[in-house]
Motif scaffolding. Structure first.
Motif, PDB file in Angstrom:
ATOM      1  N   UNK A   1      12.143  10.216   5.739  1.00  0.00           N
ATOM      2  CA  UNK A   1      13.005   9.254   5.039  1.00  0.00           C
ATOM      3  C   UNK A   1      12.493   7.826   5.184  1.00  0.00           C
ATOM      4  N   UNK A   2      11.828   7.527   6.289  1.00  0.00           N
ATOM      5  CA  UNK A   2      11.267   6.184   6.496  1.00  0.00           C
ATOM      6  C   UNK A   2       9.795   6.111   6.097  1.00  0.00           C
ATOM      7  N   UNK A   3       9.249   7.245   5.599  1.00  0.00           N
ATOM      8  CA  UNK A   3       7.847   7.310   5.182  1.00  0.00           C
ATOM      9  C   UNK A   3       6.915   6.915   6.322  1.00  0.00           C
ATOM     10  N   UNK A   4       7.203   7.487   7.485  1.00  0.00           N
ATOM     11  CA  UNK A   4       6.377   7.194   8.656  1.00  0.00           C
ATOM     12  C   UNK A   4       6.527   5.768   9.148  1.00  0.00           C
ATOM     13  N   UNK A   5       7.696   5.169   8.921  1.00  0.00           N
ATOM     14  CA  UNK A   5       7.968   3.776   9.307  1.00  0.00           C
ATOM     15  C   UNK A   5       6.905   2.846   8.712  1.00  0.00           C
ATOM     16  N   UNK A   6       6.512   3.152   7.484  1.00  0.00           N
ATOM     17  CA  UNK A   6       5.407   2.438   6.857  1.00  0.00           C
ATOM     18  C   UNK A   6       5.735   0.962   6.615  1.00  0.00           C
ATOM     19  N   UNK A   7       6.953   0.694   6.177  1.00  0.00           N
ATOM     20  CA  UNK A   7       7.343  -0.680   5.849  1.00  0.00           C
ATOM     21  C   UNK A   7       8.318  -1.272   6.874  1.00  0.00           C
TER      22      UNK A   7
ATOM     23  N   UNK B   1      10.039  14.819   2.641  1.00  0.00           N
ATOM     24  CA  UNK B   1      11.384  14.327   2.322  1.00  0.00           C
ATOM     25  C   UNK B   1      12.098  15.265   1.365  1.00  0.00           C
ATOM     26  N   UNK B   2      11.391  15.804   0.385  1.00  0.00           N
ATOM     27  CA  UNK B   2      12.002  16.767  -0.530  1.00  0.00           C
ATOM     28  C   UNK B   2      12.407  18.047   0.204  1.00  0.00           C
ATOM     29  N   UNK B   3      11.585  18.474   1.148  1.00  0.00           N
ATOM     30  CA  UNK B   3      11.892  19.696   1.896  1.00  0.00           C
ATOM     31  C   UNK B   3      13.088  19.507   2.816  1.00  0.00           C
ATOM     32  N   UNK B   4      13.150  18.384   3.505  1.00  0.00           N
ATOM     33  CA  UNK B   4      14.271  18.148   4.422  1.00  0.00           C
ATOM     34  C   UNK B   4      15.585  17.957   3.668  1.00  0.00           C
ATOM     35  N   UNK B   5      15.534  17.316   2.519  1.00  0.00           N
ATOM     36  CA  UNK B   5      16.755  17.166   1.726  1.00  0.00           C
ATOM     37  C   UNK B   5      17.210  18.510   1.155  1.00  0.00           C
ATOM     38  N   UNK B   6      16.255  19.368   0.814  1.00  0.00           N
ATOM     39  CA  UNK B   6      16.606  20.706   0.358  1.00  0.00           C
ATOM     40  C   UNK B   6      17.249  21.505   1.492  1.00  0.00           C
TER      41      UNK B   6
ATOM     42  N   UNK C   1      12.085  26.150   6.300  1.00  0.00           N
ATOM     43  CA  UNK C   1      11.670  25.665   7.624  1.00  0.00           C
ATOM     44  C   UNK C   1      10.217  26.020   7.919  1.00  0.00           C
ATOM     45  N   UNK C   2       9.801  27.202   7.509  1.00  0.00           N
ATOM     46  CA  UNK C   2       8.402  27.593   7.690  1.00  0.00           C
ATOM     47  C   UNK C   2       7.477  26.714   6.855  1.00  0.00           C
ATOM     48  N   UNK C   3       7.933  26.366   5.649  1.00  0.00           N
ATOM     49  CA  UNK C   3       7.119  25.495   4.793  1.00  0.00           C
ATOM     50  C   UNK C   3       6.989  24.105   5.404  1.00  0.00           C
ATOM     51  N   UNK C   4       8.065  23.620   6.041  1.00  0.00           N
ATOM     52  CA  UNK C   4       8.008  22.305   6.697  1.00  0.00           C
ATOM     53  C   UNK C   4       6.998  22.324   7.833  1.00  0.00           C
ATOM     54  N   UNK C   5       7.060  23.355   8.670  1.00  0.00           N
ATOM     55  CA  UNK C   5       6.134  23.452   9.791  1.00  0.00           C
ATOM     56  C   UNK C   5       4.691  23.601   9.298  1.00  0.00           C
ATOM     57  N   UNK C   6       4.502  24.328   8.231  1.00  0.00           N
ATOM     58  CA  UNK C   6       3.157  24.487   7.681  1.00  0.00           C
ATOM     59  C   UNK C   6       2.639  23.178   7.101  1.00  0.00           C
ATOM     60  N   UNK C   7       3.525  22.418   6.483  1.00  0.00           N
ATOM     61  CA  UNK C   7       3.124  21.128   5.927  1.00  0.00           C
ATOM     62  C   UNK C   7       2.745  20.144   7.035  1.00  0.00           C
ATOM     63  N   UNK C   8       3.447  20.205   8.154  1.00  0.00           N
ATOM     64  CA  UNK C   8       3.144  19.302   9.266  1.00  0.00           C
ATOM     65  C   UNK C   8       1.768  19.597   9.846  1.00  0.00           C
TER      66      UNK C   8
ATOM     67  N   UNK D   1       0.858  -1.182   0.000  1.00  0.00           N
ATOM     68  CA  UNK D   1       0.000   0.000   0.000  1.00  0.00           C
ATOM     69  C   UNK D   1       0.892   1.230   0.000  1.00  0.00           C
ATOM     70  N   UNK D   2       0.629   2.210  -0.834  1.00  0.00           N
ATOM     71  CA  UNK D   2       1.512   3.379  -0.932  1.00  0.00           C
ATOM     72  C   UNK D   2       1.450   4.216   0.336  1.00  0.00           C
ATOM     73  N   UNK D   3       2.556   4.831   0.721  1.00  0.00           N
ATOM     74  CA  UNK D   3       2.548   5.710   1.892  1.00  0.00           C
ATOM     75  C   UNK D   3       1.820   7.016   1.589  1.00  0.00           C
ATOM     76  N   UNK D   4       1.591   7.786   2.624  1.00  0.00           N
ATOM     77  CA  UNK D   4       0.893   9.056   2.454  1.00  0.00           C
ATOM     78  C   UNK D   4       1.756  10.023   1.644  1.00  0.00           C
ATOM     79  N   UNK D   5       1.173  10.799   0.757  1.00  0.00           N
ATOM     80  CA  UNK D   5       1.961  11.746  -0.066  1.00  0.00           C
ATOM     81  C   UNK D   5       2.696  12.798   0.755  1.00  0.00           C
TER      82      UNK D   5
END
Length: 261
Positions: free
Chosen positions: A111-117, A22-27, A74-81, A12-16
């Motif tokens: 990075x772990x996609x919410x420990x999905x797998x 992950x893209x924001x944290x790597x940036x 960082x503001x975008x990350x907090x807003x996304x959360x 089952x795919x993880x949440x988008x």
């Protein structure tokens, strides 16, 4: 035949939201590396005898621009959360742990996609490349080191928090001190152990939905010790001895004259 005997779970795919985080944290990591490079360049210009003013001005302008990009990211990350209330509550609860911050927790979760797998702690350490492997050739003593075959972003995100945790987190500080006492000339082993412990701590708090308790290990050890003492007082040594039996008669025979053994 091997595939038919195994019970495979449907994928089952993880949440988008995890992919976006992950893209924001790597940036954020990329910006930090660029900032370090430019600041080192600026430091060298400040100590040069004849530094070009234009280059110095452009370097300072670049530093200010990168700083602005990092702040906006960082503001975008907090807003996304905040778009996921459950995710926001979990991240803020785990970030209360000494040595961990919101950015680090978000990076590990993304990075772990919410420990999905992830199904167990061993699988998680192997995925992060923090599992210990032995390298041996012939009769030489094996050299133990982490495999580094997993996700390098997780290891990079845990390095600085581990340095903080070995000073201010009582549990990890104890583990770090014990390892450094055993390997006084290789303190990086203790830092690596602290990174692994932080990773497993995030995983445990995420799965159990609990808050970090710095006295939990001490309380558990004390309760285990008291239980062992109670067990020793409750049972006497004679209680563990089985029922007494008569010794075997080696001269005994059955009705046909044959020995029974």
């Amino acid at each position: 035949m091997g595939c038919t005997s195994r019970k495979l779970k449907p994928w089952s795919p993880p949440a988008p939201i995890y992919r976006e985080l992950r893209q924001m944290t790597r940036f954020h990591t990329d910006l930090s590396q660029i900032m370090t490079s430019v600041m080192n360049r600026m430091e060298s210009l400040n100590h040069m005898e004849e530094a070009d003013k234009t280059v110095r001005k452009n370097c300072q302008k670049l530093i200010d621009e990168i700083d602005t990009l990092m702040e906006n990211n960082d503001k975008a990350i907090m807003q996304k959360i905040t778009e996921d209330k459950e995710l926001e509550a979990r991240v803020k609860r785990i970030a209360k742990t000494k040595g961990l911050g919101v950015t680090t927790v978000v990076c590990i979760v993304a990075e772990t996609e919410g420990f999905h797998l992830i199904e167990n702690r061993k699988q998680l350490t192997s995925y992060a490349g923090l599992d210990v492997r032995a390298k041996q050739s012939g009769r030489e003593d094996p050299k133990h080191a982490i495999s580094k075959k997993g996700n390098a972003h997780i290891r990079a995100a845990l390095y600085m928090p581990a340095l903080v945790a070995v000073r201010y987190n009582p549990q990890i500080k104890t583990v770090y001190g014990r390892i450094c006492q055993k390997h006084p000339k290789q303190k990086k082993i203790g830092v690596t152990a602290a990174m692994r412990r932080l990773l497993l701590l995030i995983y445990t708090l995420w799965k159990n939905g609990e808050e970090y308790d710095p006295m939990r290990d001490k309380t558990h050890t004390h309760q285990k010790k008291m239980k062992e003492e109670d067990t020793e007082l409750e049972y006497e040594p004679e209680d563990c001895i089985g029922p007494k039996r008569d010794p075997a008669d080696w001269n005994a025979t059955d009705e046909h004259g044959n020995p029974p053994f």
